[in-house]
Design a protein around this motif. Structure first.
Motif, mmCIF file in Angstrom:
data_model
loop_
_atom_site.group_PDB
_atom_site.id
_atom_site.type_symbol
_atom_site.label_atom_id
_atom_site.label_comp_id
_atom_site.label_asym_id
_atom_site.label_seq_id
_atom_site.Cartn_x
_atom_site.Cartn_y
_atom_site.Cartn_z
ATOM 1 N N PHE A 118 -11.522 -3.486 -25.302
ATOM 2 C CA PHE A 118 -12.303 -3.820 -23.690
ATOM 3 C C PHE A 118 -11.747 -4.595 -22.979
ATOM 4 C CE2 PHE A 118 -15.198 -4.374 -27.726
ATOM 5 C CZ PHE A 118 -15.891 -2.889 -27.491
ATOM 6 N N PHE A 119 -10.009 -5.028 -23.480
ATOM 7 C CA PHE A 119 -9.082 -6.305 -22.329
ATOM 8 C C PHE A 119 -9.212 -4.600 -20.902
ATOM 9 C CE2 PHE A 119 -5.995 -4.054 -24.258
ATOM 10 C CZ PHE A 119 -4.049 -3.854 -23.287
ATOM 11 N N LYS A 120 -9.039 -6.190 -19.762
ATOM 12 C CA LYS A 120 -8.451 -5.448 -18.836
ATOM 13 C C LYS A 120 -7.978 -6.188 -18.251
ATOM 14 C CE LYS A 120 -11.590 -2.473 -18.906
ATOM 15 N NZ LYS A 120 -11.270 -1.115 -19.079
ATOM 16 N N LEU A 121 -6.287 -6.016 -17.643
ATOM 17 C CA LEU A 121 -5.746 -6.471 -17.020
ATOM 18 C C LEU A 121 -5.407 -5.626 -15.609
ATOM 19 C CD1 LEU A 121 -3.560 -8.612 -20.015
ATOM 20 C CD2 LEU A 121 -4.975 -9.767 -18.193
ATOM 21 N N PRO A 122 -4.048 -6.461 -14.038
ATOM 22 C CA PRO A 122 -3.970 -4.948 -14.006
ATOM 23 C C PRO A 122 -2.245 -5.204 -14.053
ATOM 24 C CG PRO A 122 -3.979 -7.640 -12.940
ATOM 25 C CD PRO A 122 -4.910 -8.006 -14.096
ATOM 26 N N PRO A 123 -1.909 -4.305 -13.635
ATOM 27 C CA PRO A 123 -0.468 -3.673 -13.355
ATOM 28 C C PRO A 123 0.636 -5.299 -13.442
ATOM 29 C CG PRO A 123 -1.457 -2.440 -12.478
ATOM 30 C CD PRO A 123 -2.334 -3.104 -12.503
ATOM 31 N N THR A 124 1.119 -5.231 -14.605
ATOM 32 C CA THR A 124 2.028 -6.596 -14.489
ATOM 33 C C THR A 124 3.322 -6.533 -15.154
ATOM 34 O OG1 THR A 124 0.017 -7.808 -14.206
ATOM 35 C CG2 THR A 124 1.710 -8.938 -15.085
ATOM 36 N N PHE A 125 3.027 -5.940 -16.291
ATOM 37 C CA PHE A 125 4.510 -5.917 -17.490
ATOM 38 C C PHE A 125 4.894 -4.905 -17.211
ATOM 39 C CE2 PHE A 125 0.254 -7.422 -18.418
ATOM 40 C CZ PHE A 125 0.923 -8.804 -19.336
ATOM 41 N N HIS A 126 6.379 -5.084 -17.341
ATOM 42 C CA HIS A 126 7.371 -4.330 -17.337
ATOM 43 C C HIS A 126 7.225 -2.900 -19.475
ATOM 44 C CE1 HIS A 126 9.108 -7.177 -14.841
ATOM 45 N NE2 HIS A 126 9.650 -6.085 -13.580
ATOM 46 N N ALA A 127 6.512 -4.128 -19.895
ATOM 47 C CA ALA A 127 6.954 -3.646 -21.523
ATOM 48 C C ALA A 127 5.246 -3.502 -22.109
ATOM 49 C CB ALA A 127 8.110 -3.531 -21.926
ATOM 50 N N ALA A 128 4.700 -3.188 -22.945
ATOM 51 C CA ALA A 128 4.093 -3.178 -23.828
ATOM 52 C C ALA A 128 4.526 -3.316 -24.903
ATOM 53 C CB ALA A 128 2.659 -2.865 -23.472
ATOM 54 N N ILE A 129 4.087 -4.236 -26.477
ATOM 55 C CA ILE A 129 4.322 -3.570 -27.756
ATOM 56 C C ILE A 129 3.208 -4.349 -29.378
ATOM 57 C CG2 ILE A 129 6.681 -4.176 -27.648
ATOM 58 C CD1 ILE A 129 6.651 -7.019 -28.691
ATOM 59 N N SER A 130 3.213 -3.180 -29.555
ATOM 60 C CA SER A 130 2.421 -4.079 -30.644
ATOM 61 C C SER A 130 2.892 -3.312 -31.988
ATOM 62 C CB SER A 130 0.591 -2.792 -30.299
ATOM 63 O OG SER A 130 -0.135 -3.523 -31.105
ATOM 64 N N THR A 131 2.764 -4.756 -33.096
ATOM 65 C CA THR A 131 3.689 -4.727 -33.916
ATOM 66 C C THR A 131 2.453 -4.873 -35.421
ATOM 67 O OG1 THR A 131 4.461 -7.135 -33.950
ATOM 68 C CG2 THR A 131 6.098 -5.032 -33.133
ATOM 69 N N ASP A 132 2.583 -4.817 -36.637
ATOM 70 C CA ASP A 132 2.433 -4.432 -37.879
ATOM 71 C C ASP A 132 0.700 -4.250 -37.873
ATOM 72 O OD1 ASP A 132 1.562 -6.293 -39.807
ATOM 73 O OD2 ASP A 132 1.601 -8.636 -39.046
ATOM 74 N N VAL A 133 1.050 -3.164 -36.647
ATOM 75 C CA VAL A 133 -0.315 -2.162 -37.374
ATOM 76 C C VAL A 133 -1.145 -2.856 -37.161
ATOM 77 C CG1 VAL A 133 1.004 -1.319 -39.575
ATOM 78 C CG2 VAL A 133 -0.674 -2.837 -39.516
ATOM 79 N N VAL A 134 -1.136 -3.242 -35.716
ATOM 80 C CA VAL A 134 -2.523 -3.694 -34.897
ATOM 81 C C VAL A 134 -3.684 -2.465 -34.150
ATOM 82 C CG1 VAL A 134 -3.409 -5.057 -32.674
ATOM 83 C CG2 VAL A 134 -1.900 -5.450 -34.163
ATOM 84 N N LEU A 135 -3.011 -1.209 -34.610
ATOM 85 C CA LEU A 135 -3.904 -0.712 -33.674
ATOM 86 C C LEU A 135 -4.899 0.362 -34.849
ATOM 87 C CD1 LEU A 135 -1.797 0.826 -30.891
ATOM 88 C CD2 LEU A 135 -3.690 -0.400 -30.587
ATOM 89 N N ASN A 136 -4.479 -0.131 -36.146
ATOM 90 C CA ASN A 136 -4.800 0.782 -37.722
ATOM 91 C C ASN A 136 -6.130 -0.093 -37.617
ATOM 92 O OD1 ASN A 136 -1.453 1.228 -38.598
ATOM 93 N ND2 ASN A 136 -3.242 2.690 -38.379
ATOM 94 N N TYR A 137 -6.456 -1.542 -36.843
ATOM 95 C CA TYR A 137 -7.841 -1.885 -37.040
ATOM 96 C C TYR A 137 -8.624 -0.964 -35.990
ATOM 97 C CZ TYR A 137 -5.222 -5.348 -40.017
ATOM 98 O OH TYR A 137 -4.798 -5.920 -41.175
ATOM 99 N N VAL A 138 -8.175 -0.219 -34.972
ATOM 100 C CA VAL A 138 -9.127 -0.112 -34.232
ATOM 101 C C VAL A 138 -9.989 1.362 -34.948
ATOM 102 C CG1 VAL A 138 -9.282 1.036 -32.244
ATOM 103 C CG2 VAL A 138 -7.905 -0.404 -32.766
ATOM 104 N N LEU A 139 -10.623 1.449 -35.314
ATOM 105 C CA LEU A 139 -11.753 2.883 -36.102
ATOM 106 C C LEU A 139 -12.508 3.330 -36.068
ATOM 107 C CD1 LEU A 139 -13.654 -0.202 -38.406
ATOM 108 C CD2 LEU A 139 -10.699 0.189 -38.305
ATOM 109 N N THR A 140 -12.004 4.049 -34.736
ATOM 110 C CA THR A 140 -12.239 5.813 -34.018
ATOM 111 C C THR A 140 -11.293 5.585 -33.153
ATOM 112 O OG1 THR A 140 -13.844 4.764 -32.431
ATOM 113 C CG2 THR A 140 -14.912 3.998 -34.328
ATOM 114 N N PHE A 141 -11.163 7.060 -33.109
ATOM 115 C CA PHE A 141 -10.341 8.064 -31.944
ATOM 116 C C PHE A 141 -10.910 7.268 -31.161
ATOM 117 C CE2 PHE A 141 -8.938 11.101 -28.960
ATOM 118 C CZ PHE A 141 -8.086 11.193 -29.922
#
Length: 249
Positions: free
Chosen positions: A96-119
């Motif tokens: 649900f987060f909303k941030l403006p275009p700010t970042f050169h890169a984004a990362i997500s480690t330690d399988v964080v997105l597996n805790y998102v339970l629907t497509f």
């Protein structure tokens, strides 16, 4: 900050999580150097989705990058702010987060997105990352895949760890019909001379590589590449359960 569902399960294990896998954090940095760090400015602003206790942010900050981390666990962020006082940390939810275009890169480690339970929620999370990246920004994330995990998760397994003031046991099971892994964690923590017990349940969703690629394409990511930790990135102890996706806005 958007309205979020507090991640109280991860609140419970925050101090324990901060003790774990120190060597693994260094391996993550080595992988990031191969995948994205050589493609962004030396003082780039990096977004760490599901930053936990800030161990990766700490290592990237030492390399001269600017860091903003986001997590839905307040206790995780309290540890992160102690570990990395010079980084910015946001309490919010990947979906649900909303941030403006700010970042050169984004990362997500330690399988964080597996805790998102629907497509649909996975797609929403990826859309939020896409929106937060600058044009041509790069996103790298680690995730359990159906191809890598389903056979091993069908058999119940366990794990855990022991420290002077912490003992924990993880017991895994798998719901094949819904592609949901269930991790039951029992923790004993020594507090003021007394051992205290906590029992926590975590659910993780398996997605196929095709599903993940489709979600990335739907939100606009391009140049999508998929890497095997052992074969492509040289992580010798990798079990093959996770894959690394790298893509561009």
């Amino acid at each position: 900050m958007s309205t979020i569902t507090r991640n109280t399960n991860h609140d419970t294990i925050a101090s324990m999580y901060d003790l774990k896998d120190i060597e693994r954090h260094d391996i993550v940095i080595e992988c990031l150097e191969k995948l994205i760090l050589n493609q962004i400015p030396k003082e780039a602003h990096i977004f760490d989705l599901g930053c936990g206790t800030g161990q990766i942010a700490q290592r990237l900050l030492k390399r001269g990058y600017k860091l903003t981390g986001l997590d839905s666990s307040e206790e995780m962020l309290q540890c992160a702010r102690k570990n990395v006082p010079n980084a910015e940390f946001i309490l919010d939810d990947a979906r649900f987060f909303k941030l403006p275009p700010t970042f050169h890169a984004a990362i997500s480690t330690d399988v964080v997105l597996n805790y998102v339970l629907t497509f649909e929620e996975l797609k929403n999370s990826l859309q939020n990352v896409y929106n937060a990246l600058l044009p041509n920004g790069i996103f790298a994330f680690e995730i359990y895949t159906e191809e890598g995990c389903e056979s091993s998760w069908k058999e119940n397994s366990d794990g855990g760890g022991v420290r002077d003031d912490n003992v924990w046991v993880d017991i895994w099971s798998y719901d094949q019909e819904n592609k949901l892994g269930r991790k039951e964690t029992t923790r004993f923590q020594l507090i003021d001379g007394q051992w205290q017990r906590s029992d926590i349940t975590f659910l993780l969703k398996l997605y196929s590589k095709l599903e993940i690629q489709a979600a990335l394409e739907k939100v606009g990511f391009r140049e999508i590449s998929i890497y095997n930790l052992k074969e492509d990135l040289g992580v010798e102890h990798s079990t093959g359960e996770t894959a690394c996706f790298v893509c561009r806005k």
